[in-house]
Scaffold this active site. Structure first.
Site, PDB file in Angstrom:
ATOM      1  N   ASP A  27       0.846  -1.199   0.000  1.00 30.71           N
ATOM      2  CA  ASP A  27       0.000   0.000   0.000  1.00 30.71           C
ATOM      3  C   ASP A  27       0.883   1.250   0.000  1.00 30.71           C
ATOM      4  O   ASP A  27       1.249   1.758   1.058  1.00 30.71           O
ATOM      5  CB  ASP A  27      -0.900  -0.069   1.246  1.00 30.71           C
ATOM      6  CG  ASP A  27      -1.732   1.185   1.451  1.00 30.71           C
ATOM      7  OD1 ASP A  27      -1.898   1.968   0.490  1.00 30.71           O
ATOM      8  OD2 ASP A  27      -2.232   1.364   2.592  1.00 30.71           O
ATOM      9  N   ASN A  29       0.340   4.412  -0.905  1.00 34.77           N
ATOM     10  CA  ASN A  29      -0.157   5.715  -0.442  1.00 34.77           C
ATOM     11  C   ASN A  29      -0.803   5.630   0.942  1.00 34.77           C
ATOM     12  O   ASN A  29      -1.486   6.567   1.368  1.00 34.77           O
ATOM     13  CB  ASN A  29      -1.111   6.336  -1.467  1.00 34.77           C
ATOM     14  CG  ASN A  29      -2.416   5.568  -1.558  1.00 34.77           C
ATOM     15  OD1 ASN A  29      -2.541   4.461  -1.011  1.00 34.77           O
ATOM     16  ND2 ASN A  29      -3.395   6.145  -2.236  1.00 34.77           N
ATOM     17  N   ASP A  31      -3.355   4.164   2.391  1.00 37.57           N
ATOM     18  CA  ASP A  31      -4.786   4.352   2.662  1.00 37.57           C
ATOM     19  C   ASP A  31      -5.428   3.040   3.107  1.00 37.57           C
ATOM     20  O   ASP A  31      -6.652   2.943   3.193  1.00 37.57           O
ATOM     21  CB  ASP A  31      -5.514   4.938   1.437  1.00 37.57           C
ATOM     22  CG  ASP A  31      -5.524   3.970   0.270  1.00 37.57           C
ATOM     23  OD1 ASP A  31      -4.881   2.902   0.347  1.00 37.57           O
ATOM     24  OD2 ASP A  31      -6.190   4.286  -0.744  1.00 37.57           O
ATOM     25  N   ASP A  35      -1.895  -1.025  -3.873  1.00 38.74           N
ATOM     26  CA  ASP A  35      -2.101  -0.279  -5.117  1.00 38.74           C
ATOM     27  C   ASP A  35      -1.014  -0.591  -6.149  1.00 38.74           C
ATOM     28  O   ASP A  35      -0.041  -1.277  -5.850  1.00 38.74           O
ATOM     29  CB  ASP A  35      -2.165   1.227  -4.820  1.00 38.74           C
ATOM     30  CG  ASP A  35      -1.161   1.627  -3.749  1.00 38.74           C
ATOM     31  OD1 ASP A  35       0.025   1.355  -3.967  1.00 38.74           O
ATOM     32  OD2 ASP A  35      -1.572   2.180  -2.691  1.00 38.74           O
ATOM     33  N   ASP A 211     -10.989 -14.989 -16.189  1.00 37.14           N
ATOM     34  CA  ASP A 211     -11.862 -15.367 -15.081  1.00 37.14           C
ATOM     35  C   ASP A 211     -13.010 -16.223 -15.610  1.00 37.14           C
ATOM     36  O   ASP A 211     -13.594 -15.916 -16.649  1.00 37.14           O
ATOM     37  CB  ASP A 211     -12.412 -14.072 -14.447  1.00 37.14           C
ATOM     38  CG  ASP A 211     -13.147 -14.328 -13.153  1.00 37.14           C
ATOM     39  OD1 ASP A 211     -12.527 -14.860 -12.217  1.00 37.14           O
ATOM     40  OD2 ASP A 211     -14.351 -13.992 -13.071  1.00 37.14           O
ATOM     41  N   GLU A 280      -9.403 -19.843 -16.099  1.00 38.26           N
ATOM     42  CA  GLU A 280      -9.824 -20.444 -14.829  1.00 38.26           C
ATOM     43  C   GLU A 280     -11.025 -21.332 -15.115  1.00 38.26           C
ATOM     44  O   GLU A 280     -12.047 -20.848 -15.628  1.00 38.26           O
ATOM     45  CB  GLU A 280     -10.237 -19.360 -13.827  1.00 38.26           C
ATOM     46  CG  GLU A 280     -10.749 -19.955 -12.531  1.00 38.26           C
ATOM     47  CD  GLU A 280     -11.710 -19.053 -11.776  1.00 38.26           C
ATOM     48  OE1 GLU A 280     -11.791 -19.168 -10.552  1.00 38.26           O
ATOM     49  OE2 GLU A 280     -12.404 -18.235 -12.418  1.00 38.26           O
TER      50      GLU A 280
HETATM   51  O1  TEU Z   1     -13.906 -17.503  -9.434  1.00 34.11           O
HETATM   52  C1  TEU Z   1     -14.908 -18.277 -10.020  1.00 34.11           C
HETATM   53  C2  TEU Z   1     -15.181 -19.540  -9.439  1.00 34.11           C
HETATM   54  O2  TEU Z   1     -15.643 -20.380 -10.160  1.00 34.11           O
HETATM   55  C3  TEU Z   1     -14.885 -19.786  -8.012  1.00 34.11           C
HETATM   56  O3  TEU Z   1     -15.728 -19.014  -7.237  1.00 34.11           O
HETATM   57  C4  TEU Z   1     -15.063 -21.232  -7.772  1.00 34.11           C
HETATM   58  O4  TEU Z   1     -16.325 -21.684  -8.143  1.00 34.11           O
HETATM   59  C5  TEU Z   1     -14.884 -21.609  -6.358  1.00 34.11           C
HETATM   60  O5  TEU Z   1     -14.121 -20.735  -5.628  1.00 34.11           O
HETATM   61  C6  TEU Z   1     -14.304 -23.000  -6.322  1.00 34.11           C
HETATM   62  O6  TEU Z   1     -13.999 -23.354  -5.045  1.00 34.11           O
HETATM   63  C7  TEU Z   1     -13.627 -16.308 -10.067  1.00 34.11           C
HETATM   64  C8  TEU Z   1     -12.666 -15.485  -9.239  1.00 34.11           C
HETATM   65  O7  TEU Z   1     -11.468 -16.193  -9.102  1.00 34.11           O
HETATM   66  C9  TEU Z   1     -13.321 -15.138  -7.943  1.00 34.11           C
HETATM   67  O8  TEU Z   1     -12.465 -14.432  -7.098  1.00 34.11           O
HETATM   68  C10 TEU Z   1     -14.534 -14.297  -8.260  1.00 34.11           C
HETATM   69  O9  TEU Z   1     -15.234 -14.003  -7.078  1.00 34.11           O
HETATM   70  C11 TEU Z   1     -15.466 -15.004  -9.235  1.00 34.11           C
HETATM   71  O10 TEU Z   1     -14.765 -15.536 -10.344  1.00 34.11           O
HETATM   72  C12 TEU Z   1     -16.482 -14.053  -9.787  1.00 34.11           C
HETATM   73  O11 TEU Z   1     -15.878 -13.191 -10.702  1.00 34.11           O
HETATM   74 CA    CA Z   2      -3.302   2.361  -1.305  1.00 31.66          CA
END
Ligand code: TEU
Ligand code: CA
Length: 554
Positions: A27, A29, A31, A35, A211, A280
């Site tokens: 961090d 700055n 806060d 960042d 994601d 993922e």
């Molecule tokens: O995670 C998606 C996701 O599928 C996970 O939540 C999963 O089902 C679970 O944790 C399995 O144990 C992604 C991101 O990594 C997570 O941080 C987000 O909250 C989510 O997508 C929504 O965008």
């Molecule tokens: Ca900060």
């Protein structure tokens, strides 16, 4: 935009990736929230480009885009800008430049399955049934008799459908109701995604973590998800999380999802052949199905470069289960490339999971060594190189909406997102200069009594990264399992005539392993609990770990 010269198109196969959760790294700055400037100022710790530092090759940054932070950045309200909490676009460009000057690559996290509900696209979409963005999200008529459109659930709790008065319809959200899912079947949505991807490619990023890469497409007939039989065991046991009791094969993992991935890959390749992708593959369904699906996403060259699943991120981390995950992956993955991690921002810290299952910190250290010996690209979650433990969050400290929904059965993900302990003797463990941090900065001193650099876990990780770098067989060699029983896990890695034998003792008693007579101890590294060769046998001390080298190479 910074251009890296001399890069091989396959750089990501031999890279070690480090995941930074920007809120919790540094961090600058003061806060209370980490960042981008903070990350820039700590790059030397990761790799100073001159052989110092942990030695990783690339950083994956969790989201730093504009966001109301309902899901801490995984709810994006402007894909083309940085949230003021994290800094500015200039700060991002500076971070890329600083990283590239150290030969460190930058991967950014793209959240393309859903936006924030305050994104102007959703605000417009929800305003009427006939606005230009009316079909950008998944809107469904209200069935008669007050029923929901189908049985799909939100990962974070309750039905995945939210009623909207303005339109008199339901919209779909795989996660929070503040995270409406896009309608990927709409070509305008795909065009918008292309623009987002191109924007970040032009900023010089080296890769994307995608994601929820298996959630984009949904079944257009909206068929109900089947329930697993009561005997079904989810990969990760999250008590009371109802979502886990369904096979979500209609709301995600659709065959149509391949088209979404193709479009993403085409867009990226138009910008540069060097940019990589890691998808993922969320969900904790049947292990066979999960590994088949993830493997199918990396076959050929039209979809993802790499994909990771939650198969090593739950509580099943022991010799047998790890061997099964690796073995099944080898069987399915064909020409695809594996990607492994034992920790991330969604699961309990691996050190804590390791202690729960084996009762030993030593076993945890072996997991890090193993990770760096597997075939596939390893991802180290920030702090795992120090042995950071899961923080046991109190109700009043809860931040994660997932934890708030299921407390106390499932406490959510705050425990693995606490500030990085730069200096245990300073306020907030050196995370900032004293302002209260967003999550408590209270890492354990157990593994850090001598500070970060003299920390034995850090030293082990750094040395093993070096070993991996010096041994091409560890980076890209074949994988052959030799032994997998509750006590010992052993495998070989082979590249041309370079052969390595890796053996790990998962038990607290001495183990004897037959290895034959063509091996010698690796002169590169003597780990703390290195085994000893005795004729045709390798004697591994409790929690011992050895890398042997084929004799003709010495
Ligand atoms: O995670 C998606 C996701 O599928 C996970 O939540 C999963 O089902 C679970 O944790 C399995 O144990 C992604 C991101 O990594 C997570 O941080 C987000 O909250 C989510 O997508 C929504 O965008
Ligand atoms: Ca900060």
């Amino acid at each position: 935009m910074t251009i890296l010269s001399d890069i091989s198109a396959d750089w990501w196969k031999s890279a070690v990736i480090y995941q930074v959760y920007p809120r919790s790294f540094y961090d600058a700055n003061n806060d209370g929230i980490g960042d981008l400037k903070g990350i820039s100022s700590k790059l030397d710790y990761l790799n100073d480009g001159k052989g110092n530092g942990l030695g990783v090759d690339a950083i994956w940054l969790s989201p730093f885009y504009k966001s109301p932070m309902k899901d801490f950045g995984y709810d994006v309200s402007d894909y083309l800008d940085v949230d003021p909490i994290f800094g500015t676009l200039d700060d991002f460009e500076e971070l890329v430049a600083q990283a590239h000057s150290r030969d460190l690559k930058i991967l950014v996290d793209l959240v393309l399955n859903h936006s924030s509900d305050i994104h102007p696209w959703f605000q417009e979409s929800r305003s009427s049934r006939d606005n230009p963005k009316a079909d950008w999200y998944l809107w469904v008529e209200k069935p008669e008799h007050g029923a929901l459109p189908n049985n799909w659930l939100s990962v974070f709790g309750g039905p995945a459908w939210e009623y909207c008065e303005e339109r008199g319809q339901y919209y779909y959200h795989s996660f929070l109701k503040e995270q409406p899912d896009f309608n990927w079947y709409n070509p305008e949505v795909r065009a918008a995604m292309e623009e987002i991807i191109t924007f970040w490619c032009r900023k010089g990023v080296d890769g994307f973590r995608l994601d929820t890469a298996n959630f984009y497409a949904h079944d257009q007939q909206l068929r109900d998800n089947p329930k697993y039989p009561a005997s079904h065991k989810a990969l990760e046991e999250r008590d009371g999380v109802e979502y886990d009791s369904f096979n979500s094969c209609y709301s995600k993992d659709r065959p149509e999802n391949f088209d979404c991935l193709k479009m993403i890959r085409r867009t990226i390749e138009t910008c540069s052949p060097h940019i990589t992708t890691i998808g993922e593959i969320g969900g904790i369904q049947d292990l066979d199905d999960l590994l088949k699906l993830a493997s199918s996403y990396v076959h050929g060259s039209e979809h993802l470069h790499m994909a990771y699943t939650f198969s090593l991120l739950g509580s099943r981390i022991n010799s047998m289960d790890i061997a099964v995950v690796l073995g099944k992956t080898e069987k399915e993955i064909g020409d695809g490339w594996p990607c492994w991690s034992f920790g991330n921002h969604d699961c309990v810290r691996v050190r804590t999971r390791a202690e729960n299952s084996m009762g030993m910190v030593d076993f945890y250290q072996n997991l890090m060594l193993l990770l760096l010996c597997f075939r596939g690209t390893p991802i180290i979650y920030y702090g795992d190189e120090l042995g950071m433990e899961e923080y046991r969050i109190n109700k009043e400290e809860l931040q994660d909406p997932f934890g708030i929904a299921y407390w106390p059965d499932y406490p959510g993900r705050d425990g693995c997102r606490t500030p990085f302990p730069w200096d245990l003797h300073r306020a907030n463990q050196g995370f900032n200069s004293g302002q209260k941090s967003w999550l408590p900065a209270t890492s354990s001193v157990a593994l850090m009594k001598n500070g970060i650099i003299d920390n034995p876990m850090h030293e082990l990780t750094r040395e093993m990264i070096n070993v991996r770098r010096s041994q091409p067989a560890l980076q890209t060699g074949d994988y052959n399992q030799i032994a997998a029983n509750p006590s010992v896990f052993a495998f070989q890695r082979t590249l041309d005539n370079e052969r390595l034998f890796i053996a790990c003792n998962f038990s607290d008693s001495e183990q004897e392993l037959f290895v034959g007579d063509d091996w010698q101890e690796n002169p590169l590294k003597h780990f703390t609990r290195n085994g000893e060769l005795d004729g045709l046998l390798l004697n591994l001390p409790p929690y011992g770990f050895s890398i042997l080298v084929a004799k003709q190479l010495l």
